[in-house]
Motif scaffolding. Structure first.
Motif, mmCIF file in Angstrom:
data_model
loop_
_atom_site.group_PDB
_atom_site.id
_atom_site.type_symbol
_atom_site.label_atom_id
_atom_site.label_comp_id
_atom_site.label_asym_id
_atom_site.label_seq_id
_atom_site.Cartn_x
_atom_site.Cartn_y
_atom_site.Cartn_z
ATOM 1 N N VAL A 82 -11.712 -12.584 11.605
ATOM 2 C CA VAL A 82 -12.503 -11.227 11.240
ATOM 3 C C VAL A 82 -12.592 -11.684 10.014
ATOM 4 O O VAL A 82 -13.877 -11.463 9.046
ATOM 5 N N GLY A 83 -11.833 -12.613 8.898
ATOM 6 C CA GLY A 83 -12.405 -13.190 7.828
ATOM 7 C C GLY A 83 -13.664 -13.498 8.140
ATOM 8 O O GLY A 83 -14.393 -13.246 6.942
ATOM 9 N N LEU A 132 -11.090 -12.523 3.808
ATOM 10 C CA LEU A 132 -9.473 -12.567 4.652
ATOM 11 C C LEU A 132 -8.468 -11.700 3.913
ATOM 12 O O LEU A 132 -7.917 -11.691 5.231
ATOM 13 N N LEU A 133 -8.543 -10.641 3.102
ATOM 14 C CA LEU A 133 -7.437 -9.749 3.221
ATOM 15 C C LEU A 133 -8.248 -8.729 4.100
ATOM 16 O O LEU A 133 -6.355 -8.210 4.221
ATOM 17 N N PHE A 134 -9.127 -8.565 4.324
ATOM 18 C CA PHE A 134 -8.986 -7.381 5.434
ATOM 19 C C PHE A 134 -9.000 -7.913 6.947
ATOM 20 O O PHE A 134 -8.416 -6.771 8.014
ATOM 21 N N THR A 153 0.538 -11.994 0.794
ATOM 22 C CA THR A 153 0.400 -13.976 0.699
ATOM 23 C C THR A 153 -1.174 -14.381 0.099
ATOM 24 O O THR A 153 -1.488 -14.696 -0.723
ATOM 25 N N PHE A 154 -2.311 -13.219 0.492
ATOM 26 C CA PHE A 154 -3.252 -13.665 0.054
ATOM 27 C C PHE A 154 -3.061 -12.728 -1.115
ATOM 28 O O PHE A 154 -4.703 -13.072 -1.954
ATOM 29 N N TYR A 192 -5.664 -13.255 -4.814
ATOM 30 C CA TYR A 192 -6.827 -12.799 -5.137
ATOM 31 C C TYR A 192 -7.340 -12.762 -5.975
ATOM 32 O O TYR A 192 -6.585 -12.032 -6.851
ATOM 33 N N ASP A 193 -8.558 -13.543 -6.895
ATOM 34 C CA ASP A 193 -8.610 -13.320 -8.152
ATOM 35 C C ASP A 193 -10.202 -12.911 -8.589
ATOM 36 O O ASP A 193 -11.213 -13.945 -7.355
ATOM 37 N N PRO A 194 -10.632 -11.330 -8.212
ATOM 38 C CA PRO A 194 -12.070 -11.469 -8.718
ATOM 39 C C PRO A 194 -12.540 -12.065 -9.939
ATOM 40 O O PRO A 194 -14.116 -12.017 -9.637
#
Length: 554
Positions: A156-157, A181-183, A231-232, A236-238
């Motif tokens: 899905v990601g 990946l979060l989604f 974990t993701f 995550y870092d924008p």
């Protein structure tokens, strides 16, 4: 006086807003509106409004429960209870959004869900687990729930990020694959409450293997999806959207570390609770006995969450351990009271969750719906579910020697169909970081509504078409089933292949001679079905006599 007080209040609010901004920057989506002025509210008026809202919501919950009764009584299979609660929620959300300006009490709160509503649901699932069927199919369940969820997450990601890069969908980051990946992780949380409510009807005679796989996957999958999401989010870092090659192995290792430590926490606290009950006389004080059990359960969830682990996974394991050992230590009255209390809390929580999900259509904090991405996301979920079920089912069938135990192609089709999404996916979407949070929330809510109402409603029809309804069992088969259900957890696996019997013999002896001695109370003989007494739903069965135990060990 006001010249002194008002500036102090404003300064306090400014400090709070600055602190909130720090909190939101750690991964939560900040509110779009900031308080610009101080409004004094009459406490009595506020209390009266809250009282009216409480009465209104309580009446709606009563209606949902009565509707659930009618659905069960008249066997309305095309409308599961969860779908009915969602539909009522949609109607109530439209009503209150039209007449009220402040919708706070009618909005879905992720933190309230995770710390108040979710724990009773998870613990009851572990405490009432049919352990024989679950552990007999544990290998396949783990394949679906852990490895299948990971596969679905990356499928899905990848599709989400690929379509965004190609400009086929909008409102999605085209530079940060970790957002996709979060989604993928949150939308892989399967919650087939509607399907299980249909499958659990005795008159439908759903295939036992199918029901065991659906239920087993659902209770483990939720915990896995939450661990993956958290974990993701850690990675995550924008500011640095590029995903290095070394990040994926780190994420996977962190996931398994959190999962294993969560299991250890849940099992340890379960054994501690059982040890305390075993070595005290708290059974003489039934009120304290039940209260302490409830507090220990919530302590397990809170401890795991405070350590940065998975409270869901820890609490599920804790429920299994307590039902396996501590049920012997409870007095008869407290044992039955605990069963009913946890089942009642679970049912109430599930009803509230689906009701608020329905209201979220009109009371949600998002401004508009991204219909395009919602449709694409639904397609991605179908594809991800496909790569979860079919390849892993083939892998599972390799080690299933008996033909009757294999996951047939028709059964795989049903498993593919019943991959509903529910409250956990929606709650995780509400905590989605980044500026595109609203897009993911609306897509997740759309998928949850569609799968619960439509897929849940067609469950009975799918079971009939696929032939997943067992024939009416004979009296001889019923007696045999009762005999099997009475076996201790470890001994139940004795009907499987002889190659692994040596390990199971060791585990059985360790369980009976060590763990039951210190944690599980004395061994009790199984009661006859004609003695007029019934066992608690969660009381673990034991072999009739020592001769029977030795017969299964020889």
């Amino acid at each position: 006086m006001y010249q002194i007080v008002i500036p102090m209040i404003v300064q306090g609010l400014d400090a709070k807003n600055q602190n909130d901004n720090k909190i939101w920057s750690r991964g939560f989506r900040a509110p779009t509106q900031q308080p610009s002025s101080v409004v004094l509210v009459d406490p009595e008026e506020l209390h009266e409004e809250d009282a009216y809202a409480a009465v209104f919501l309580n009446v709606i919950l009563i209606i949902c429960i009565l509707l659930a009764y009618l659905i069960k009584e008249y066997k309305i299979y095309f409308l599961p209870e969860s779908a009915a609660a969602m539909i009522i929620g949609i109607a109530i959300g439209a009503l209150v959004s039209f007449f009220l300006n402040d919708l706070t009490l009618y909005q879905f709160s992720p933190e309230f869900f995770f710390f108040v509503l979710l724990p009773p649901i998870i613990f009851e699932a572990g405490y009432s687990l049919e352990k024989k069927s679950f552990f007999e199919n544990l290998g396949t369940i783990v394949l679906y729930a852990i490895f299948g969820t990971i596969v679905s997450t990356f499928v899905v990601g990848f599709l989400t990020f690929f379509f965004a890069k190609r400009g086929l969908i909008y409102g999605i980051s085209t530079t940060n694959p970790m957002e996709a990946l979060l989604f993928g992780s949150l939308i892989s949380a399967v919650d087939p409450v509607a399907t299980l409510s249909i499958m659990n009807n005795p008159e439908l005679r759903c295939n036992k293997l199918l029901y065991s796989l659906v239920f087993g996957e659902s209770v483990l999958n939720d915990a896995v999806a939450i661990v993956l999401f958290n974990t993701f989010r850690t990675y995550y870092d924008p500011e640095t959207p590029d995903l290095s090659e070394g990040d994926i192995p780190k994420v996977i290792l962190a996931f398994f570390a959190v999962a294993i430590l969560s299991i250890i926490v849940g099992a340890s606290l379960g054994l501690l609770t059982s040890f305390i009950y075993k070595n005290t006389s708290i059974q003489n004080y039934s009120k304290l006995e039940s209260t302490l059990l409830f507090l220990f359960c919530y302590l397990c969830y809170a401890t795991a969450e405070s350590l940065g682990l998975s409270g869901v996974m820890a609490l599920f394991v804790n429920g299994v351990v307590l039902s396996h050992y501590n049920s012997y230590n409870l007095s008869r009255g407290s044992r039955h009271a605990a069963e009913q209390i946890f089942a009642t809390l679970s049912t109430t929580s599930e009803t509230i969750v689906f009701l608020y999900m329905g209201m979220g259509v009109f009371t949600g904090k998002f401004k508009d719906w991204n219909i395009q991405f919602s449709l694409y996301a639904m397609l991605f979920c179908i594809i991800g579910r496909f790569f979860n079920i079919f390849p892993l089912s083939c892998l599972s069938n390799i080690q299933r020697k008996r033909k009757s135990s294999k996951v047939t192609f028709k059964m795989q089709l049903v498993l593919w169909f019943v991959g509903l999404r529910g409250a956990i996916a929606y709650a995780l979407a509400e905590n989605m970081p980044g500026e595109n949070g609203a897009t993911y929330v609306t897509a997740t809510l759309s998928i949850c509504l569609t799968t619960t109402i439509i897929c849940g409603g067609f469950t009975e029809r799918i079971l009939s078409i696929s032939g997943m309804k067992d024939e009416e069992p004979s009296d001889e088969q019923n007696v045999e089933s009762e005999e099997e259900d009475s076996l201790v957890l470890s001994a139940a696996n004795g009907y499987t292949e002889n190659a692994s019997w040596g390990i199971k013999e060791v585990l059985l002896k360790f369980d009976r001679n060590v763990l039951q001695l210190y944690f599980g109370g004395k061994v009790r003989s199984r009661r006859s079905k004609n003695d007029g007494r019934s066992r608690g739903n969660y009381e673990l069965g034991i072999l009739d006599s020592t001769d029977d135990q030795e017969r299964y060990l020889d």
